[in-house]
Design an enzyme around this catalytic site. Structure first.
Site, PDB file in Angstrom:
ATOM      1  N   HIS A 143       0.813  -1.218   0.000  1.00 29.44           N
ATOM      2  CA  HIS A 143       0.000   0.000   0.000  1.00 29.44           C
ATOM      3  C   HIS A 143       0.849   1.272   0.000  1.00 29.44           C
ATOM      4  O   HIS A 143       0.337   2.358  -0.295  1.00 29.44           O
ATOM      5  CB  HIS A 143      -0.996  -0.003   1.162  1.00 29.44           C
ATOM      6  CG  HIS A 143      -0.388   0.262   2.511  1.00 29.44           C
ATOM      7  ND1 HIS A 143      -0.088  -0.739   3.410  1.00 29.44           N
ATOM      8  CD2 HIS A 143      -0.045   1.413   3.116  1.00 29.44           C
ATOM      9  CE1 HIS A 143       0.405  -0.209   4.508  1.00 29.44           C
ATOM     10  NE2 HIS A 143       0.447   1.100   4.356  1.00 29.44           N
ATOM     11  N   ASP A 173       0.221  -7.563   1.333  1.00 28.00           N
ATOM     12  CA  ASP A 173       0.644  -6.180   1.555  1.00 28.00           C
ATOM     13  C   ASP A 173       2.166  -6.045   1.609  1.00 28.00           C
ATOM     14  O   ASP A 173       2.707  -5.350   2.468  1.00 28.00           O
ATOM     15  CB  ASP A 173       0.027  -5.614   2.836  1.00 28.00           C
ATOM     16  CG  ASP A 173       0.171  -4.091   2.915  1.00 28.00           C
ATOM     17  OD1 ASP A 173       0.179  -3.442   1.849  1.00 28.00           O
ATOM     18  OD2 ASP A 173       0.296  -3.558   4.040  1.00 28.00           O
ATOM     19  N   SER A 258       4.607   2.595   7.874  1.00 25.44           N
ATOM     20  CA  SER A 258       4.298   1.464   7.001  1.00 25.44           C
ATOM     21  C   SER A 258       5.528   0.999   6.236  1.00 25.44           C
ATOM     22  O   SER A 258       6.199   1.795   5.581  1.00 25.44           O
ATOM     23  CB  SER A 258       3.223   1.854   5.987  1.00 25.44           C
ATOM     24  OG  SER A 258       1.966   1.907   6.572  1.00 25.44           O
TER      25      SER A 258
END
Length: 409
Positions: A143, A173, A258
């Site tokens: 992402h 992911d 992230s």
């Protein structure tokens, strides 16, 4: 498209999402339970001394089997030992941080149109983990790089390098980038996430809230070495259609973290930070992809630029989520399964149709789309034959088909 549903949100800087999950309002007792350890222990100690007076001192003397002075000296020694242990832990955290920090980078994702105008940008984190010739590879979250067509990494010293996307996988992911490896000497070392235990020290490294806070180090523990959480593979649906096995940690993970590493006390990567629960009154609920689960995905992305998965060719929805299923004429004992809404590929060739209700694949009972996908992705391969058991118009039927490669997610 993003991996995250309304209950979870990604920690990519450019994305903010309002979670719909709401905790219960804490009671007075619950509020007391949230008092920090130091304040709570001080209050408790004061209560004990006030109530017991000299009895507490006598108890200490008796426990150490000597005079009051000896007990006092022993108590001081014990406190000194605790301080030394705390110093040792701090030194170890510093050493672990020093080991991993040179391998952690910021990942800048840009989207430009045909005219070269920038139409979007996001910032996440990543960690350099492998070398290939004169190139270095970086793992981050899918992402973080989704929808981007230009990528750049920035190391902890502020040096910028262009990067290219090797491959990404929306289901797990995960993504791999590649950049010029000149003068890059430190790569991350992977640990063993299968050996994690609740309570172990965990350190998160990344760039929360953008480059201005890069790098940031936060410390916590492994709250749970394996937590299964439901997610939606698309934001177009409020329904969960996948489950992820993740490490839960209370190390602070914020937007921009992230793709950054979660490391153990040895400075080895045990997970890739991916998401958190964010809501009023919620603290310390962050999640990382276990590195042992990530490694085969990274290998596939490097080799094939994607993760190859088998396809059955059906679009489904849980039977139990629908009312008015009388038109399906199912037997009274059939309470779970998945209703087929659309067919293609192998399923269409095998004769399956819309409104069929799949209840079994081979000998595995199917009660949800998640169960169907997990059986295909985790236990079957492209080219395998599979037997589908389903109901049509109240009649139980079977079909055998051959799985083909699914299109890239």
């Amino acid at each position: 498209m993003s991996l995250f549903d309304d209950d979870f949100y990604s920690t990519k800087t450019s994305r903010k999402r309002e979670p719909v999950w709401r905790p219960k309002r804490p009671t007075a007792a619950g509020a007391f339970e949230k008092i920090t350890g130091r304040k709570r222990y001080v209050a408790l100690a004061a209560g004990v001394v006030g109530a017991l007076g000299m009895l507490a001192v006598v108890g200490i003397v008796h426990a150490f089997g000597g005079s009051g002075n000896h007990a006092e000296g022993s108590a001081v020694a014990a406190i000194g030992k605790a301080d030394v242990q705390q110093m040792n832990i701090s030194d170890t955290v510093v050493a672990a941080t020093d080991k991993i920090k040179p391998a952690v980078v910021s990942v800048i994702t840009a989207k430009k149109d045909d005219a070269g105008q920038e139409t979007g940008m996001g910032i996440g984190s990543g960690v350099m983990f492998a070398r290939s010739g004169d190139k270095v590879r970086i793992v981050t979250n899918s992402h973080v790089v989704e929808n981007g067509n230009e990528f750049e990494i920035v190391n902890f010293q502020g040096e910028h390098r262009k990067a290219t996307l090797v491959g990404r996988d929306r289901v797990t992911d995960l993504a791999v980038l590649e950049t010029d490896g000149k003068d890059i000497k430190v790569l991350a070392e992977f640990g063993d996430s299968d050996k994690l235990r609740a309570g172990e020290l965990a350190i998160a490294v990344g760039n929360p809230l953008g480059l201005g806070f890069s790098p940031t180090v936060t410390q916590g523990i492994v709250s749970s070495p394996k937590r299964t959480i439901p997610v939606s593979l698309t934001r177009d649906s409020a329904d969960y259609d996948w489950e992820m096995d993740v490490i839960q940690t209370d190390a602070a993970i914020n937007q921009g973290n992230s793709g950054g590493p979660l490391v153990n006390i040895e400075g080895k990567v045990i997970g890739i930070n991916s998401m958190k629960i964010a809501d009023t009154g919620v603290e310390g609920l962050g999640f990382a992809i276990p590195i042992n689960s990530a490694m085969p995905v990274l290998d596939a992305l490097i080799k094939d630029h994607k993760v190859k998965r088998p396809l059955i060719g059906v679009t489904t929805q849980e039977l139990q989520a629908f009312k008015g299923t009388d038109v399906l004429k199912l037997p009274a004992d059939v309470k779970t399964g998945v209703i087929v809404f659309d067919v293609s590929g192998p399923a269409k060739d095998a004769g399956l149709k819309a409104q069929d209700v799949i209840v079994q694949l081979d000998d595995r009972k199917i009660d949800s789309t998640i169960t169907l996908r997990k059986y295909l992705y985790n236990e079957k391969k492209i080219g395998d034959k599979i037997t589908v058991t389903y109901y049509r118009g109240g009649k139980k039927m079977t079909a055998t088909l051959t799985l083909v490669e699914a299109p890239e997610q």
